[in-house]
Design a protein around this motif. Structure first.
Motif, PDB file in Angstrom:
ATOM      1  N   LEU A 195       0.830  -1.206   0.000  1.00  0.00           N
ATOM      2  CA  LEU A 195       0.000   0.000   0.000  1.00  0.00           C
ATOM      3  C   LEU A 195       0.865   1.257   0.000  1.00  0.00           C
ATOM      4  N   ALA A 196       1.949   1.248   0.772  1.00  0.00           N
ATOM      5  CA  ALA A 196       2.825   2.416   0.831  1.00  0.00           C
ATOM      6  C   ALA A 196       3.458   2.695  -0.533  1.00  0.00           C
ATOM      7  N   ILE A 197       3.910   1.643  -1.211  1.00  0.00           N
ATOM      8  CA  ILE A 197       4.537   1.820  -2.523  1.00  0.00           C
ATOM      9  C   ILE A 197       3.516   2.304  -3.540  1.00  0.00           C
ATOM     10  N   ALA A 198       2.290   1.773  -3.471  1.00  0.00           N
ATOM     11  CA  ALA A 198       1.245   2.153  -4.421  1.00  0.00           C
ATOM     12  C   ALA A 198       0.599   3.491  -4.077  1.00  0.00           C
ATOM     13  N   GLY A 199       0.852   3.991  -2.872  1.00  0.00           N
ATOM     14  CA  GLY A 199       0.258   5.253  -2.462  1.00  0.00           C
ATOM     15  C   GLY A 199      -1.220   5.137  -2.156  1.00  0.00           C
ATOM     16  N   VAL A 200      -1.608   4.025  -1.552  1.00  0.00           N
ATOM     17  CA  VAL A 200      -3.021   3.754  -1.275  1.00  0.00           C
ATOM     18  C   VAL A 200      -3.214   3.615   0.232  1.00  0.00           C
ATOM     19  N   HIS A 201      -4.321   4.190   0.736  1.00  0.00           N
ATOM     20  CA  HIS A 201      -4.657   4.068   2.156  1.00  0.00           C
ATOM     21  C   HIS A 201      -5.681   2.952   2.326  1.00  0.00           C
ATOM     22  N   PRO A 202      -5.620   2.186   3.414  1.00  0.00           N
ATOM     23  CA  PRO A 202      -6.580   1.087   3.609  1.00  0.00           C
ATOM     24  C   PRO A 202      -8.045   1.525   3.514  1.00  0.00           C
ATOM     25  N   THR A 203      -8.340   2.776   3.865  1.00  0.00           N
ATOM     26  CA  THR A 203      -9.732   3.244   3.788  1.00  0.00           C
ATOM     27  C   THR A 203     -10.214   3.382   2.353  1.00  0.00           C
ATOM     28  N   GLN A 204      -9.285   3.317   1.392  1.00  0.00           N
ATOM     29  CA  GLN A 204      -9.662   3.381  -0.021  1.00  0.00           C
ATOM     30  C   GLN A 204      -9.965   1.998  -0.589  1.00  0.00           C
ATOM     31  N   LEU A 205      -9.902   0.980   0.257  1.00  0.00           N
ATOM     32  CA  LEU A 205     -10.123  -0.394  -0.177  1.00  0.00           C
ATOM     33  C   LEU A 205     -11.292  -1.004   0.586  1.00  0.00           C
ATOM     34  N   SER A 206     -11.847  -2.057   0.015  1.00  0.00           N
ATOM     35  CA  SER A 206     -13.025  -2.699   0.608  1.00  0.00           C
ATOM     36  C   SER A 206     -12.663  -3.544   1.821  1.00  0.00           C
ATOM     37  N   THR A 207     -13.671  -3.889   2.604  1.00  0.00           N
ATOM     38  CA  THR A 207     -13.516  -4.825   3.709  1.00  0.00           C
ATOM     39  C   THR A 207     -13.390  -6.230   3.151  1.00  0.00           C
ATOM     40  N   VAL A 208     -12.363  -6.969   3.578  1.00  0.00           N
ATOM     41  CA  VAL A 208     -12.131  -8.328   3.064  1.00  0.00           C
ATOM     42  C   VAL A 208     -12.939  -9.324   3.893  1.00  0.00           C
ATOM     43  N   VAL A 209     -13.705 -10.176   3.210  1.00  0.00           N
ATOM     44  CA  VAL A 209     -14.599 -11.125   3.890  1.00  0.00           C
ATOM     45  C   VAL A 209     -14.437 -12.515   3.281  1.00  0.00           C
ATOM     46  N   PRO A 210     -14.883 -13.552   3.983  1.00  0.00           N
ATOM     47  CA  PRO A 210     -14.834 -14.920   3.425  1.00  0.00           C
ATOM     48  C   PRO A 210     -15.703 -15.048   2.182  1.00  0.00           C
ATOM     49  N   CYS A 211     -15.377 -16.044   1.362  1.00  0.00           N
ATOM     50  CA  CYS A 211     -16.117 -16.265   0.113  1.00  0.00           C
ATOM     51  C   CYS A 211     -17.567 -16.681   0.367  1.00  0.00           C
ATOM     52  N   THR A 212     -17.869 -17.078   1.578  1.00  0.00           N
ATOM     53  CA  THR A 212     -19.236 -17.505   1.911  1.00  0.00           C
ATOM     54  C   THR A 212     -20.085 -16.361   2.459  1.00  0.00           C
ATOM     55  N   GLU A 213     -19.522 -15.164   2.498  1.00  0.00           N
ATOM     56  CA  GLU A 213     -20.252 -14.018   3.052  1.00  0.00           C
ATOM     57  C   GLU A 213     -21.515 -13.710   2.246  1.00  0.00           C
ATOM     58  N   VAL A 214     -22.615 -13.513   2.941  1.00  0.00           N
ATOM     59  CA  VAL A 214     -23.858 -13.089   2.298  1.00  0.00           C
ATOM     60  C   VAL A 214     -23.922 -11.573   2.388  1.00  0.00           C
ATOM     61  N   VAL A 215     -23.875 -10.917   1.233  1.00  0.00           N
ATOM     62  CA  VAL A 215     -23.963  -9.462   1.187  1.00  0.00           C
ATOM     63  C   VAL A 215     -25.402  -9.074   0.843  1.00  0.00           C
ATOM     64  N   GLY A 216     -25.736  -7.833   1.032  1.00  0.00           N
ATOM     65  CA  GLY A 216     -27.099  -7.435   0.737  1.00  0.00           C
ATOM     66  C   GLY A 216     -27.748  -6.791   1.946  1.00  0.00           C
ATOM     67  N   PRO A 217     -29.041  -6.562   1.870  1.00  0.00           N
ATOM     68  CA  PRO A 217     -29.958  -7.054   0.852  1.00  0.00           C
ATOM     69  C   PRO A 217     -29.862  -6.289  -0.470  1.00  0.00           C
ATOM     70  N   LEU A 218     -30.449  -6.853  -1.518  1.00  0.00           N
ATOM     71  CA  LEU A 218     -30.557  -6.155  -2.785  1.00  0.00           C
ATOM     72  C   LEU A 218     -31.421  -4.913  -2.613  1.00  0.00           C
ATOM     73  N   SER A 219     -31.083  -3.868  -3.358  1.00  0.00           N
ATOM     74  CA  SER A 219     -31.971  -2.708  -3.356  1.00  0.00           C
ATOM     75  C   SER A 219     -33.278  -3.102  -4.035  1.00  0.00           C
ATOM     76  N   ALA A 220     -34.347  -2.409  -3.690  1.00  0.00           N
ATOM     77  CA  ALA A 220     -35.660  -2.735  -4.253  1.00  0.00           C
ATOM     78  C   ALA A 220     -35.650  -2.600  -5.772  1.00  0.00           C
ATOM     79  N   LYS A 221     -34.976  -1.575  -6.287  1.00  0.00           N
ATOM     80  CA  LYS A 221     -34.920  -1.344  -7.737  1.00  0.00           C
ATOM     81  C   LYS A 221     -34.205  -2.481  -8.447  1.00  0.00           C
ATOM     82  N   ILE A 222     -33.043  -2.881  -7.917  1.00  0.00           N
ATOM     83  CA  ILE A 222     -32.276  -3.962  -8.542  1.00  0.00           C
ATOM     84  C   ILE A 222     -33.028  -5.287  -8.422  1.00  0.00           C
TER      85      ILE A 222
END
Length: 502
Positions: A195-222
């Motif tokens: 991250l230091a070499i790339a000039g990126v702060h951890p807050t600019q990246l997503s939260t890392v979760v297991p592959c079994t994570e259930v995300v959502g819910p879907l928005s009503a429109k989608i």
């Protein structure tokens, strides 16, 4: 009661949605293509809005074809290609094109990194230092004063962007995070050095979760557009390579999956987290307990498709199918009468990791014919995959089972070549939907509908077993050693050739 699972694959050129029963039977499927743009040499970009729309259209069309009700769907599990990179502003809107894995504009940065800090970063992250890596792409952005980089509030892959658009969450699974070159495979956190070499702060990246994570819910429109409900579970899933292994049943550490479509890859699961001294292989995290080790090639069936286009032009025919070329290649003998082809038409990833590598025939004489030329192209693709397999064997031990998938399995000649060059019986699973079935099964496991990943094996019948030819094994062993030597001898010329071509 819900009875069907959707596997969604966001691939390099298409988004595919397949609806499965829990036993792997296909109810309906739909595929939507999107364009890749090349505004400059070595640049490969996509429009993230086009890709996201294709993903929606694939699910909507698959649902429409199936005539299922939203309540019939157990969940949606997502696969995507690796190494994509997108700059987002503070309002979570894209402000750059999507740079995909084949974008090689950051070659100069990769070359410098390999001479300086590259080895240490690779040992931490498991991602070879190469222009495909988002880590190296970010260095290019920083060093070339790329506007969106400095305006970005966030950096994301295409899967992360789609999950945010649909569910309003910035999350990324272990395997996609691993493939960025920014994720430490030992600590399972974003790597501070990278991250230091790339000039990126951890807050600019997503939260890392297991592959079994259930995300959502879907928005009503989608949800309404996808013909699902807001309560439909969306499983974050994994990368396409990992899920292809699951989808064909190569899930034990002595089972190898060989997949060849336009590009190619060899992968094995392993409980170990080790890297290769020569950076010939990648090592990505799947779960806290399981990792995937392997190597990916830029040059699979794309080489034969390129040749088909040349033959089509020469013969003034609208199209020549690769099947026609394969039939002609079968009239040549193993080893193509001593003719070799270097298959690096799109540069190369594993095991060379040389974006400037070039293709071409070596040994061409007046005695050679078109059948020899075609066969040498086909053999070169398998030779290169076997070279990756050698590196895997060094790191993970011998393989007991070699399972094939991808469009190349439609060619009996190519399959036989694989058995002969690898000198091993190869297994052809019956399913044509390795990635999406792997995604769907992972979704079933994540939702507690099945007890283990191993159970998938009973739903993947083996269609064929192809034995190697003893005669051809001897021929190919000699040719393979010369194939490797030809690359070494020609490598010093590639940079000069690239300079002339630019």
């Amino acid at each position: 009661m819900s009875r069907f699972m959707i596997g969604l694959d966001i691939g390099t050129t298409t988004a595919s949605a397949v609806i499965f029963t829990p036993h792997g039977e296909v109810v309906s499927e739909y595929e939507c293509a999107y364009s890749t743009y090349h505004p400059k040499p070595s640049w490969s970009e996509q429009n993230p809005l086009e890709v996201e729309k294709a993903a929606r259209d694939a699910i909507t069309s698959s649902m429409s074809q199936s005539r299922l009700d939203a309540t019939d769907i157990i969940g949606v599990s997502i696969s995507s290609s690796m190494h994509s990179l997108l700059c987002m502003n503070e309002q979570n809107e894209p402000i750059s094109p999507l740079m995909i894995w084949s974008d090689s504009r950051s070659y100069p940065q990769a070359a410098i990194m390999n001479e300086t800090y590259g080895k240490g970063i690779y040992e931490n992250t498991g991602t070879p230092i190469h222009p495909m890596s988002p880590f190296v792409k970010l260095i290019w952005m920083k060093e070339t004063q790329y506007g969106p980089y400095y305006e970005a509030g966030r950096f994301a892959s295409i899967k992360e962007y789609i999950i945010y658009k649909w569910c309003g969450q910035w999350k990324v699974d272990y395997s996609i995070a691993s493939a960025t070159g920014l994720f430490n495979i030992h600590t399972l956190e974003w790597d501070s050095d990278a991250l230091a070499i790339a000039g990126v702060h951890p807050t600019q990246l997503s939260t890392v979760v297991p592959c079994t994570e259930v995300v959502g819910p879907l928005s009503a429109k989608i949800a309404d557009e996808l013909m699902l409900t807001t309560e439909t579970p969306i499983i974050i899933g994994s990368s396409g390579g990992v899920l292809a292994n699951i989808g064909i049943g190569a899930i034990h550490d002595d089972e190898t999956a060989l997949t060849i479509g336009s590009s190619g890859a060899i992968r094995r699961f392993t409980p170990e987290r080790t890297t290769d001294d020569h950076q010939r292989t990648f090592q990505y995290v799947f779960t806290k307990e399981h990792n995937i080790i392997g190597g990916a090639s830029n040059n699979g069936t794309v080489a034969l498709k390129w040749l088909a286009r040349q033959f089509s032009t020469l013969t003034k025919r609208d199209t020549i199918e690769t099947f026609d070329l394969e039939s002609l290649a079968a009239t040549s003998s193993a080893g193509a009468n001593g003719l070799f082809f270097m298959p690096y038409l799109a540069g190369e990833r594993a095991p060379k990791w040389n974006a400037k590598a070039k293709g071409g025939w070596i040994g061409l004489t007046l005695s050679h014919n078109s059948a020899d030329m075609i066969r040498s192209v086909m053999e070169s693709v398998i030779f290169n995959m076997y070279e990756i397999q050698e590196a895997l064997t060094e790191k993970a031990g011998p393989t007991k089972k070699l399972l094939l998938s991808g469009s190349f399995v439609r060619s009996p000649l190519w399959v036989q070549m694989t058995a002969d060059i690898f000198h091993k019986t190869v297994l052809l699973p019956k399913s044509d939907h390795a990635i999406t079935w792997g995604a769907a099964w992972l979704g079933l496991y994540a939702l507690g509908k099945v007890n283990s990943m191993d159970e998938i094996k009973q739903y993947i019948p083996i269609e064929k077993e192809i034995l190697p030819s003893v005669k051809n094994i001897v021929i190919y062993e000699e040719h393979y050693h010369l194939f490797k030597e030809l690359y070494v001898k020609n490598k010093p010329l590639f940079a000069d050739l690239d300079r002339l071509q630019q």
